[in-house]
Write an enzyme that holds these catalytic residues in place. Structure first.
Site, PDB file in Angstrom:
ATOM      1  N   SER A  22      23.324  13.034 -24.765  1.00 34.41           N
ATOM      2  CA  SER A  22      22.229  13.955 -25.053  1.00 34.41           C
ATOM      3  C   SER A  22      20.899  13.362 -24.596  1.00 34.41           C
ATOM      4  O   SER A  22      20.689  12.145 -24.678  1.00 34.41           O
ATOM      5  CB  SER A  22      22.165  14.227 -26.562  1.00 34.41           C
ATOM      6  OG  SER A  22      21.341  15.321 -26.852  1.00 34.41           O
ATOM      7  N   PRO A  23      19.984  14.196 -24.093  1.00 38.45           N
ATOM      8  CA  PRO A  23      18.653  13.679 -23.727  1.00 38.45           C
ATOM      9  C   PRO A  23      17.951  13.111 -24.960  1.00 38.45           C
ATOM     10  O   PRO A  23      17.866  13.788 -25.987  1.00 38.45           O
ATOM     11  CB  PRO A  23      17.919  14.926 -23.199  1.00 38.45           C
ATOM     12  CG  PRO A  23      19.007  15.882 -22.832  1.00 38.45           C
ATOM     13  CD  PRO A  23      20.113  15.632 -23.807  1.00 38.45           C
ATOM     14  N   ALA A  57      13.830  13.904 -21.792  1.00 43.61           N
ATOM     15  CA  ALA A  57      12.978  14.963 -21.245  1.00 43.61           C
ATOM     16  C   ALA A  57      11.983  14.319 -20.289  1.00 43.61           C
ATOM     17  O   ALA A  57      11.148  13.502 -20.689  1.00 43.61           O
ATOM     18  CB  ALA A  57      12.247  15.687 -22.365  1.00 43.61           C
ATOM     19  N   TYR A 180       8.954  23.054 -27.093  1.00 44.60           N
ATOM     20  CA  TYR A 180       8.145  22.678 -25.949  1.00 44.60           C
ATOM     21  C   TYR A 180       7.762  23.925 -25.153  1.00 44.60           C
ATOM     22  O   TYR A 180       8.031  25.049 -25.569  1.00 44.60           O
ATOM     23  CB  TYR A 180       8.871  21.605 -25.134  1.00 44.60           C
ATOM     24  CG  TYR A 180       9.072  20.342 -25.947  1.00 44.60           C
ATOM     25  CD1 TYR A 180       7.980  19.678 -26.514  1.00 44.60           C
ATOM     26  CD2 TYR A 180      10.343  19.831 -26.205  1.00 44.60           C
ATOM     27  CE1 TYR A 180       8.144  18.551 -27.295  1.00 44.60           C
ATOM     28  CE2 TYR A 180      10.513  18.692 -26.994  1.00 44.60           C
ATOM     29  CZ  TYR A 180       9.408  18.061 -27.536  1.00 44.60           C
ATOM     30  OH  TYR A 180       9.560  16.943 -28.319  1.00 44.60           O
ATOM     31  N   ARG A 228      18.857  23.710 -21.803  1.00 48.54           N
ATOM     32  CA  ARG A 228      18.882  23.439 -23.249  1.00 48.54           C
ATOM     33  C   ARG A 228      18.047  24.511 -23.917  1.00 48.54           C
ATOM     34  O   ARG A 228      16.860  24.687 -23.619  1.00 48.54           O
ATOM     35  CB  ARG A 228      18.359  22.047 -23.576  1.00 48.54           C
ATOM     36  CG  ARG A 228      18.250  21.813 -25.092  1.00 48.54           C
ATOM     37  CD  ARG A 228      18.165  20.350 -25.496  1.00 48.54           C
ATOM     38  NE  ARG A 228      19.511  19.781 -25.619  1.00 48.54           N
ATOM     39  CZ  ARG A 228      19.764  18.622 -26.234  1.00 48.54           C
ATOM     40  NH1 ARG A 228      18.788  17.914 -26.759  1.00 48.54           N
ATOM     41  NH2 ARG A 228      21.006  18.160 -26.307  1.00 48.54           N
ATOM     42  N   GLY A 321      24.323  12.092 -29.309  1.00 46.04           N
ATOM     43  CA  GLY A 321      23.063  11.361 -29.289  1.00 46.04           C
ATOM     44  C   GLY A 321      23.090  10.111 -30.139  1.00 46.04           C
ATOM     45  O   GLY A 321      23.399   9.012 -29.662  1.00 46.04           O
TER      46      GLY A 321
END
Length: 355
Positions: A22-23, A57, A180, A228, A321
């Protein structure tokens, strides 16, 4: 073979298994350039057997960073630094993915361990932007983008996508979640515009659809393109799962190959029923009602839990993550527990025989 260790193919890219990193923001770059920390951080997951290693990100423009220490992909120096990392990931047999993002009104903030909160301009911060002059919680009030400025955003994402491919990334993910910039546009909680980028559903989703079109035009149809998405705002009068299904159908028509299904991030005090796999039902619904593949994320911590998610048809892959931060070799343990074979680095082969 378990579902977790079946390869996943998207266009001409084959991901060797369905355990994907996961980012996760690291807040450790200088001028957007990834360094040794990022090489080791991402490299350990490739050595540990993850099929797809996704970056944090990564900002498409300096003003799109969450913090001044975020990584970026807006210039050639960054491309060269990322190439060093993708070369290592490929050398370990992993597929390299980059998440492209813009923080919008949640930008210009201190790192979490520095206390968080908005950084004033006098201390090196910048004026954050958003669809409306509506702050996120106690953050500074952003400047509302003009219609002309919004229309330039897809081109900025497209240029970043071109650089990411040049840097050796095999998969691109557009960050349309977690409060975001793009999430701020499609959510009615933060978008109070009255022009073509606001108002009803069609206006609020115009920007994400334009970004997808611009990126696809830049990269062509062969590069796997993920999104995402925050499937719900967890807030009354906010973005809903019904809205997500409607948007994902449009994203699929635009060439998006998979939805990385998360939730929340655009309301400062949401009420979220957090628990193991709490976001999985959103991936299952999106996958089932749209026909677009979906990955699940969120408190997926045990191999058998991950295998059940895939075996039940709830998702096509899992993004992991925190469990990988605790144990970068989680995929190797998962293979052992599920009776599967996993790729071990030659340097670690002496440890392959478990007691």
């Amino acid at each position: 073979m378990s579902r977790l260790f079946e390869p996943y193919r998207s266009h001409d890219v084959t991901i060797p298994n369905r355990i994907w990193v996961s980012p996760m923001c690291q807040y450790s770059a200088g001028d957007g350039v990834p360094g040794d920390w990022h090489l080791v951080h991402l490299g350990q997951f490739a050595a540990g057997g993850a099929g797809l290693v996704m970056t944090e990100a990564t900002a498409v423009t300096p003003a799109g960073r969450i913090s001044p220490q975020d990584t970026g992909i807006w210039n050639d120096e960054q491309v060269a630094a990322w190439r060093r990392i993708t070369d290592f990931l490929h050398g370990q047999g992993a597929v390299a993915g980059m998440q492209l993002g813009h923080a919008g009104r949640k930008g210009s903030t201190h790192r979490p361990w520095d206390g968080g909160g908005t950084i004033p301009a006098a201390e090196g911060g910048w004026t954050a932007v958003g669809p409306s002059a509506e702050p996120f919680g106690e953050y500074a009030t952003p400047r509302a983008l003009s219609a002309d400025e919004v229309a330039e955003v897809p081109g900025v994402f497209a240029a970043a996508a071109r650089r990411a491919v040049s840097a050796g990334f095999d998969v691109l993910e557009l960050h349309f979640a977690h409060g975001y910039l793009v999430h701020q546009f499609y959510s009615p909680l933060s978008n109070h515009r009255t022009d073509r980028y606001g108002g009803g559903f069609e206006g609020r989703v115009r920007l994400p659809l334009e970004i997808v079109d611009a990126v696809r035009a830049e990269t062509g149809p062969e590069v796997p393109l993920f999104v995402r998405l925050s499937a719900t705002d967890w807030a009354e009068d906010g973005w809903s799962a019904d809205d997500s299904v409607r948007l994902v159908k449009l994203l699929g028509e635009g060439g998006v190959d998979l939805i990385d299904t998360s939730t929340g991030g655009n309301h400062p005090r949401p009420s979220i029923p957090v628990g193991p796999g709490y976001q999985v039902p959103f991936a299952e619904r999106i996958r089932g009602e749209t026909g677009v593949p979906a990955a699940a994320v969120g408190m997926i911590t045990e191999p058998r839990q991950a295998e059940e998610i895939l075996a039940s048809g709830a998702a096509d892959a899992v993004f992991v993550g925190r469990a990988l931060l605790r144990d970068p070799h989680w995929p190797l343990r998962a293979a052992h527990e599920l009776g599967d074979e996993a790729r071990w680095p030659d340097q670690y082969a002496r440890a392959k025989n478990w007691p």
